[in-house]
Design a protein around this motif. Structure first.
Motif, PDB file in Angstrom:
ATOM      1  N   ILE A 297      13.755  -6.024 -12.625  1.00  0.00           N
ATOM      2  CA  ILE A 297      13.584  -5.690 -11.266  1.00  0.00           C
ATOM      3  C   ILE A 297      12.509  -6.570 -10.795  1.00  0.00           C
ATOM      4  N   HIS A 298      12.526  -7.003  -9.609  1.00  0.00           N
ATOM      5  CA  HIS A 298      11.370  -7.546  -8.949  1.00  0.00           C
ATOM      6  C   HIS A 298      11.109  -6.742  -7.455  1.00  0.00           C
ATOM      7  N   TRP A 299       9.787  -6.765  -7.430  1.00  0.00           N
ATOM      8  CA  TRP A 299       9.244  -5.925  -6.343  1.00  0.00           C
ATOM      9  C   TRP A 299       8.796  -6.641  -5.109  1.00  0.00           C
ATOM     10  N   HIS A 300       9.797  -7.205  -4.511  1.00  0.00           N
ATOM     11  CA  HIS A 300       9.810  -8.134  -3.333  1.00  0.00           C
ATOM     12  C   HIS A 300       8.710  -8.022  -2.552  1.00  0.00           C
ATOM     13  N   GLY A 301       7.558  -8.625  -2.353  1.00  0.00           N
ATOM     14  CA  GLY A 301       6.738  -8.495  -1.234  1.00  0.00           C
ATOM     15  C   GLY A 301       5.511  -7.823  -1.641  1.00  0.00           C
ATOM     16  N   VAL A 302       5.676  -7.023  -2.721  1.00  0.00           N
ATOM     17  CA  VAL A 302       4.458  -6.116  -3.164  1.00  0.00           C
ATOM     18  C   VAL A 302       3.434  -7.297  -4.180  1.00  0.00           C
TER      19      VAL A 302
ATOM     20  N   MET B 120      12.111 -19.100   2.621  1.00  0.00           N
ATOM     21  CA  MET B 120      11.356 -19.448   1.399  1.00  0.00           C
ATOM     22  C   MET B 120      10.395 -18.301   1.226  1.00  0.00           C
ATOM     23  N   HIS B 121      10.461 -17.796   0.111  1.00  0.00           N
ATOM     24  CA  HIS B 121       9.538 -16.707  -0.379  1.00  0.00           C
ATOM     25  C   HIS B 121       8.629 -17.069  -1.312  1.00  0.00           C
ATOM     26  N   LEU B 122       7.324 -16.538  -1.539  1.00  0.00           N
ATOM     27  CA  LEU B 122       6.285 -16.641  -2.287  1.00  0.00           C
ATOM     28  C   LEU B 122       6.151 -15.311  -3.165  1.00  0.00           C
ATOM     29  N   HIS B 123       6.278 -15.293  -4.473  1.00  0.00           N
ATOM     30  CA  HIS B 123       5.890 -14.112  -4.970  1.00  0.00           C
ATOM     31  C   HIS B 123       4.331 -13.711  -5.155  1.00  0.00           C
ATOM     32  N   GLY B 124       4.080 -12.553  -5.466  1.00  0.00           N
ATOM     33  CA  GLY B 124       2.547 -12.212  -5.695  1.00  0.00           C
ATOM     34  C   GLY B 124       1.371 -12.400  -4.554  1.00  0.00           C
TER      35      GLY B 124
HETATM   36 CU    CU Z   1       9.527 -11.856  -4.192  1.00  0.00          CU
END
Ligand code: CU
Ligand code: C2O
Ligand code: CU
Length: 507
Positions: A124-129, A448-452
């Protein structure tokens, strides 16, 4: 994408659907009884003994009284009732589609046990957090994938307040239904009388198509490598078309849904005249950009990707894969109204119904077209102005200039000609201000999405931004304040799977 798919200019360009197109696209069908909106998850709450932990993002306040929420999510195939579409066996969390919403308050501690009852690995990825790296859920990058029959526990401090997603980050599992929303509520409640989360999604008729389809082996090498004989290019081209089923950069979807309900059996958002209603719009879809509008109502955009912005009133919002918008609707027009989400690639629009207490109308006719889809003001990136402080006017310490391409002679989607995993990491150092410029040399739209990290784009903070096709260009800045290897990628699941990703590595 099809002819009337991508906006040719920045994300805010007005995208209009004529009444005729709309009616042709809308499935004529029997209007069934209202469906229930997904209920909130039940959290077992215990007082945190360890107090608010580190990992609080900028903007989040430690309140010293963080509550520990223990949640369990079981990933497995389940037969999901999709109303008129029948029952479908898809992969979901807790046998529900979308997965049950997780709701906590800013500064709370969230502990989620993921139980894998699929026949393959998952995460599971917590997208945006902006979670600590080890909790980010990217298999092979931030953790070992969770094996079938085993569990993994994620734990982090929830913040800052906002609308987020949680989803599998394994292969194309997102597009099978392994997704849900995570809402982190504000500590001081906003002036809202009621709120609903609207999950916009695209439903596959079956298994997700393999974007690298007819390539005999992935040993064909990445597009940067020396291949490129005419025959091979041809085969790849056919592979794409075969794999996606329509020669475009989206699979053929069976339907577009709001909160797991098809347009002819929609979720009903009950409201009362005079209320201020917050709609949390979230797009965890596999490959669909939606244009959203509410009949007879304007929307005041208050947040993008969880970050508060100066309220701006619009008639429609374009929302890409991975993006979220919170909007407020003033309930001042009693009746029963369509909330419509038009998929840019075409097809019957997704919809929900905004229904006033005591309304006589029942479900509005399926051909009801919100004004916001026929003209009016569509939210543009330039309209967004952060309420939180922006970065000082200063030059970056490090720059990346990236070209996004793919989609023509090759099944790969690339960043600077490289297809992940055969791609160089983007190396940065802690404390740096990093500038990323993306130019889109393809005909596809790339969210385009950056994690973290949140990044500053224009005058706002976001974590996902659409780079329009045909040499569209977007630049963002972020501060390297959360160490780890982080995924950076296009949130079209098929583009990601076909290479449009990089690792951002702290060195
Ligand atoms: Cu994400
Ligand atoms: Cu929604 Cu890489 O994530
Ligand atoms: Cu893309």
């Amino acid at each position: 994408m099809g002819e009337r798919s991508g906006p040719a200019e920045p994300a805010g360009r007005v995208f209009q659907v004529t009444r005729r197109e709309f009616m042709r696209a809308s499935a004529a069908g029997v209007v069934a009884a209202p469906a229930l909106l997904g209920a909130l998850t039940a959290c077992r709450e215990v007082t945190a003994s360890n107090g608010p932990a580190s990992g609080l993002a900028p903007g989040a306040r430690a309140n010293g009284a963080g509550v520990l929420h223990e949640v369990r999510r079981v990933a497995r195939p389940a037969d999901v009732d999709l109303g008129p579409l029948g029952t479908k066996r898809i992969w979901v969390y807790d046998d529900r589609f979308p997965g049950p919403e997780i709701r906590v308050r800013e500064g709370d501690r969230l502990r989620v046990q993921l139980r894998n009852e699929l026949a393959e690995e998952t995460t599971i990825h917590w997208h945006g957090v902006p979670v600590p790296n080890a909790m980010d859920g990217v298999p092979g990058v931030t953790q070992a994938a969770v094996e079938p029959g085993t569990s993994f526990t994620y734990e982090f401090t929830a913040g800052p307040a906002g609308t987020y997603l949680y989803h599998s980050h394994q292969g194309l599992q997102l597009d099978r239904g392994l997704l849900g929303t995570l809402v982190v509520e504000e500590l001081s409640p906003p002036a809202i009388d009621r709120e609903y989360t609207l999950v916009l999604d695209d439903l596959l008729p079956g298994e997700p198509p393999d974007p690298l389809g007819a390539i005999d082996e992935r040993t064909g090498g990445s597009p940067g490598s020396a291949t490129g004989s005419g025959a091979r290019s041809m085969m790849r081209g056919m592979g794409r078309m075969g794999g996606m089923g329509n020669g475009m950069d989206v699979p053929r979807y069976e339907a577009f849904l709001v909160n797991g309900r098809p347009p002819d059996d929609p979720a009903v958002l009950q409201v009362r005249k005079g209320e201020r209603v917050r709609l949390r719009l979230a797009n965890p879809s596999g490959a669909t950009t939606f244009q959203v509008a509410v009949a007879a109502h304007r929307m005041t955009v208050t947040h993008t990707d969880g970050r508060p912005v100066r309220p701006v009133e619009v008639d429609a919002v374009l929302i890409g894969m991975g993006e979220r918008y919170d909007v407020v609707v003033e309930a001042d027009a009693p009746g029963s109204w369509a909330v419509v989400a038009v998929p840019l690639q075409g097809g019957a629009p997704a919809r929900a119904v905004l229904s006033y207490d005591g309304a006589r109308e029942g479900t509005p006719p399926i051909e009801q077209v919100p004004e916001g889809l026929r003209g009016g003001r569509v939210l543009a990136l330039d309209d967004l102005e952060a309420l939180e402080p922006l970065l000082p006017d200063a030059a970056p310490d490090r720059r990346f200039d990236l070209v996004l391409s793919g989609g023509m002679m090759s099944p790969y989607w690339t960043i600077d000609g490289q297809a992940y995993p055969e791609a160089d990491p983007l190396e940065i150092r802690a404390g740096e201000r990093v500038r990323v410029r993306m130019r889109n040399a393809s005909m596809g739209l790339h969210p385009m999405h950056l994690h973290g990290h949140f990044f500053q784009v224009g005058r706002t903070w976001k974590d996902t931004v659409m780079v329009p096709p045909h040499m569209g260009e977007v630049t963002f800045d972020f501060v390297a304040d959360n160490p780890g290897p982080w995924f950076f990628h296009c949130h079209n699941a098929y583009h990601m799977e076909a290479g449009m990703a990089r690792i951002v590595r702290y060195v």
